[in-house]
Design a protein around this motif. Structure first.
Motif, PDB file in Angstrom:
ATOM      1  N   ARG A 100       0.839  -1.209   0.000  1.00  0.00           N
ATOM      2  CA  ARG A 100       0.000   0.000   0.000  1.00  0.00           C
ATOM      3  C   ARG A 100       0.875   1.262   0.000  1.00  0.00           C
ATOM      4  O   ARG A 100       0.597   2.220  -0.725  1.00  0.00           O
ATOM      5  CB  ARG A 100      -0.933  -0.014   1.203  1.00  0.00           C
ATOM      6  N   ASP A 132       0.982   4.060  -3.065  1.00  0.00           N
ATOM      7  CA  ASP A 132       0.758   5.495  -2.871  1.00  0.00           C
ATOM      8  C   ASP A 132       1.950   6.302  -3.384  1.00  0.00           C
ATOM      9  O   ASP A 132       1.784   7.360  -3.992  1.00  0.00           O
ATOM     10  CB  ASP A 132       0.528   5.797  -1.388  1.00  0.00           C
ATOM     11  N   LEU A 183      -4.098   1.767  -8.350  1.00  0.00           N
ATOM     12  CA  LEU A 183      -5.336   1.813  -7.562  1.00  0.00           C
ATOM     13  C   LEU A 183      -5.813   0.400  -7.222  1.00  0.00           C
ATOM     14  O   LEU A 183      -6.268   0.137  -6.103  1.00  0.00           O
ATOM     15  CB  LEU A 183      -6.414   2.565  -8.344  1.00  0.00           C
ATOM     16  N   ARG A 242      -3.916  -1.144  -4.361  1.00  0.00           N
ATOM     17  CA  ARG A 242      -4.380  -0.648  -3.053  1.00  0.00           C
ATOM     18  C   ARG A 242      -5.692  -1.324  -2.661  1.00  0.00           C
ATOM     19  O   ARG A 242      -5.905  -1.670  -1.487  1.00  0.00           O
ATOM     20  CB  ARG A 242      -4.564   0.872  -3.097  1.00  0.00           C
ATOM     21  N   ALA A 243      -6.572  -1.527  -3.627  1.00  0.00           N
ATOM     22  CA  ALA A 243      -7.839  -2.207  -3.351  1.00  0.00           C
ATOM     23  C   ALA A 243      -7.584  -3.621  -2.823  1.00  0.00           C
ATOM     24  O   ALA A 243      -8.200  -4.047  -1.833  1.00  0.00           O
ATOM     25  CB  ALA A 243      -8.691  -2.254  -4.618  1.00  0.00           C
ATOM     26  N   HIS A 247      -6.324  -3.739   0.859  1.00  0.00           N
ATOM     27  CA  HIS A 247      -7.400  -3.582   1.851  1.00  0.00           C
ATOM     28  C   HIS A 247      -8.239  -4.853   1.950  1.00  0.00           C
ATOM     29  O   HIS A 247      -8.639  -5.263   3.048  1.00  0.00           O
ATOM     30  CB  HIS A 247      -8.296  -2.395   1.481  1.00  0.00           C
ATOM     31  N   GLU A 253     -13.204  -0.064   2.333  1.00  0.00           N
ATOM     32  CA  GLU A 253     -12.114   0.652   1.665  1.00  0.00           C
ATOM     33  C   GLU A 253     -11.713  -0.071   0.378  1.00  0.00           C
ATOM     34  O   GLU A 253     -11.467   0.564  -0.652  1.00  0.00           O
ATOM     35  CB  GLU A 253     -10.897   0.761   2.584  1.00  0.00           C
ATOM     36  N   ASP A 258     -14.183   0.701  -2.408  1.00  0.00           N
ATOM     37  CA  ASP A 258     -14.024   2.069  -2.913  1.00  0.00           C
ATOM     38  C   ASP A 258     -12.840   2.156  -3.870  1.00  0.00           C
ATOM     39  O   ASP A 258     -12.961   2.687  -4.979  1.00  0.00           O
ATOM     40  CB  ASP A 258     -13.830   3.028  -1.736  1.00  0.00           C
ATOM     41  N   TRP A 259     -11.699   1.597  -3.469  1.00  0.00           N
ATOM     42  CA  TRP A 259     -10.518   1.634  -4.321  1.00  0.00           C
ATOM     43  C   TRP A 259     -10.676   0.728  -5.546  1.00  0.00           C
ATOM     44  O   TRP A 259     -10.163   1.043  -6.630  1.00  0.00           O
ATOM     45  CB  TRP A 259      -9.276   1.236  -3.532  1.00  0.00           C
ATOM     46  N   ARG A 265     -12.650   2.712  -8.073  1.00  0.00           N
ATOM     47  CA  ARG A 265     -11.787   3.759  -8.633  1.00  0.00           C
ATOM     48  C   ARG A 265     -10.816   3.162  -9.655  1.00  0.00           C
ATOM     49  O   ARG A 265     -10.574   3.756 -10.713  1.00  0.00           O
ATOM     50  CB  ARG A 265     -10.997   4.459  -7.518  1.00  0.00           C
ATOM     51  N   ALA A 266     -10.291   1.984  -9.360  1.00  0.00           N
ATOM     52  CA  ALA A 266      -9.367   1.325 -10.278  1.00  0.00           C
ATOM     53  C   ALA A 266     -10.066   0.940 -11.579  1.00  0.00           C
ATOM     54  O   ALA A 266      -9.558   1.188 -12.682  1.00  0.00           O
ATOM     55  CB  ALA A 266      -8.761   0.093  -9.616  1.00  0.00           C
TER      56      ALA A 266
END
Length: 523
Positions: free
Chosen positions: A407, A411, A427, A430-431, A434, A442, A445-446, A449-450
């Motif tokens: 993660r 970032d 992205l 990161r998904a 989580h 979370e 959400d990621w 977005r990805a």
């Protein structure tokens, strides 16, 4: 332009040392040293001048220069005992003593003693992209601004020098130009560079504003520009941000610019670099036909210049995509091709971050995550601002179970390259981190977005399916599953898990169960 001495020829246009028609393998720094000594063969070249040329005045030992001189002698068939070509003047420097014939007068005159020297030029522009960093203009008389106006460009030179695919002019040459110079044609003419970075520094009280511009010197087109503002107390943070963003501009914007201009030329005029950049333009589109086009372009670039390490690395990347995305029924052929091309790029240039990146990714395909980590770590050690290397490390760490590390790296990659073609992968990483930790809201959400990011492919959409299902967003997961099946008929969980070889079977089972609820078959 070429220089000939004995059986050897130094070809500046092709950046090659040739003996009897055969290319002599020589490192870029050694080639630069030989060229400089030949250019200045009428005089003794002090050691200090060579430290500036080769290491931009960075602190290195005398043994580093001795090693470089020894490599240069070996390349041209000389020795420290004979000294028939490169002579050591102990305690002072070195001289080129061999007789040289050149076509210099037809192309390039001797270096000017004044920047207003009319038609004088220093070097012929190489086919690969080259860049000069000028001292930044300072507004006002603030001493801190003047210091930063030289310090930041100096650091940029040192940082860009780590990128093996682009040549950067040493400070000793580029800093001869005044910071106020805006005649990019003159910079192109005198330094032979394709691109130039200029900037300005203004300090008002304790506030500082720094502007940076990347320009194409051939036509004056601004490729990229940005403005950075902060307090003087945060100058080190803004300095690091400038370094990172300039590297992003060079790694992403220059290839895009090269590819765009290449498309305006007739096919018979597209040289090896343009061909390579056209391939890159197709490479970042996750489409089977575009990927075939990328492979074709990289193979063409290699046929034009077999020693072009980055073209081999890019070819490895394209074959990686074929295997990763299951574009071919025979995945093993693509896996082996990715490994072979990566090994060739490493053989040609083991210090190229992109070559090391491609080698790491080829090992990923066979589930060798430890081996992949080693090569990917090396890629970012060679180039700390190499965003794609950092995101690939993030991916590898996450799939290995080191989610917090993954993660953090994800970032970091997004900060370094906020408009990267692989943003969706950053992205998506990161998904997954989580989701592995059980933070499903979370993760969902990621994941969305990805999947909504430009260029996102089918496997990223699959992340959106299982993260939303695990978060209890059943209708949203069903919607993403529907989109997934519509975009790619016959897609299965096997496509995903062969591409993402999770080291923990429990994690794999958890994600698999979520996908099965939306009729995505295991095989």
């Amino acid at each position: 332009m070429t220089y000939e001495f004995g059986e050897l020829k130094l070809d500046l246009a092709r950046q090659e040392l040739i003996r009897g028609g055969a290319r002599v393998d020589v490192e870029p720094m050694v080639f630069q040293l030989i060229h400089f000594l030949i250019q200045n063969r009428e005089r003794l070249v002090p050691k200090e001048e060579l430290f500036t040329l080769l290491w931009d005045d960075r602190a290195v030992s005398d043994s580093a220069l001795s090693t470089c001189i020894k490599s240069a002698r070996r390349a041209v068939g000389d020795t420290g005992n004979l000294q028939e070509i490169i002579k050591t003047v102990h305690g002072r420097g070195f001289r080129w003593v061999a007789q040289v014939q050149s076509n210099e007068s037809a192309h390039v005159k001797k270096p000017p003693t004044d920047l207003d020297g009319g038609d004088d030029v220093w070097v012929e522009a190489a086919r690969r992209p080259s860049i000069a960093i000028l001292p930044f203009e300072t507004v006002g008389t603030n001493e801190e601004a003047k210091t930063l106006g030289e310090a930041i460009p100096h650091e940029l030179i040192a940082t860009i020098a780590r990128l093996r695919w682009i040549s950067v002019i040493a400070r000793g040459s580029s800093f001869r130009f005044p910071s106020t110079l805006d005649d990019f044609g003159k910079i192109h003419h005198c330094l032979g560079v394709k691109y130039c970075v200029t900037g300005n520094v203004e300090v008002l009280g304790r506030q500082i504003s720094i502007g940076v511009v990347l320009t194409d010197t051939e036509d004056g087109e601004v490729i990229w520009a940005d403005q950075f503002r902060s307090s003087m107390d945060d100058i080190h943070e803004v300095r690091e941000k400038i370094l990172a963003q300039v590297i992003f501009a060079i790694e992403i914007q220059i290839p895009l610019s090269e590819a765009t201009k290449a498309r305006l030329r007739s096919p018979e005029n597209i040289d090896v670099w343009a061909t390579y950049h056209l391939g890159l333009q197709s490479l970042y589109k996750f489409d089977a036909n575009e990927n075939d086009m990328a492979i074709s372009m990289f193979e063409k670039a290699i046929s034009l210049e077999p020693s072009f390490a980055r073209a081999h690395a890019a070819l490895s990347f394209a074959h990686f995509k074929t295997a990763f995305m299951h574009y071919s029924e025979n995945r093993n052929v693509a896996v082996n091709a990715a490994r072979s091309a990566a090994e060739k790029s490493i053989e040609l240039d083991p210090m190229d971050p992109f070559a090391n990146f491609s080698m790491g990714r080829s090992l990923w395909l066979v589930g060798d995550l430890d081996g992949a980590k080693s090569w990917l770590n090396r890629s970012t050690t060679l180039s700390p601002n190499f965003a794609q290397g950092i995101y690939a490390r993030a991916w590898t760490e996450t799939v290995s179970g080191a989610t917090s590390v993954g993660r953090r790296l994800s970032d970091e990659a997004r900060v370094l390259s906020p408009l990267d073609p692989m943003l969706y992968a950053m992205l998506g990483t990161r998904a997954m981190s989580h989701a592995i930790e059980g933070h499903y809201d979370e993760a969902a959400d990621w994941g969305v977005r990805a999947a909504n990011a430009p260029g996102a492919h089918d496997l990223i959409a699959m992340i959106a399916v299982f993260t939303n299902e695990l978060a209890g967003n059943h209708s949203k997961a069903a919607d993403w599953a529907k989109r997934l099946r519509a975009s790619r008929l016959g897609i299965t969980q096997e496509h995903f898990f062969r591409s993402f070889p999770f080291s923990d079977n429990a994690i794999r089972e958890r994600f698999s169960t979520a996908l099965s609820r939306h009729n995505i078959p295991e095989i």
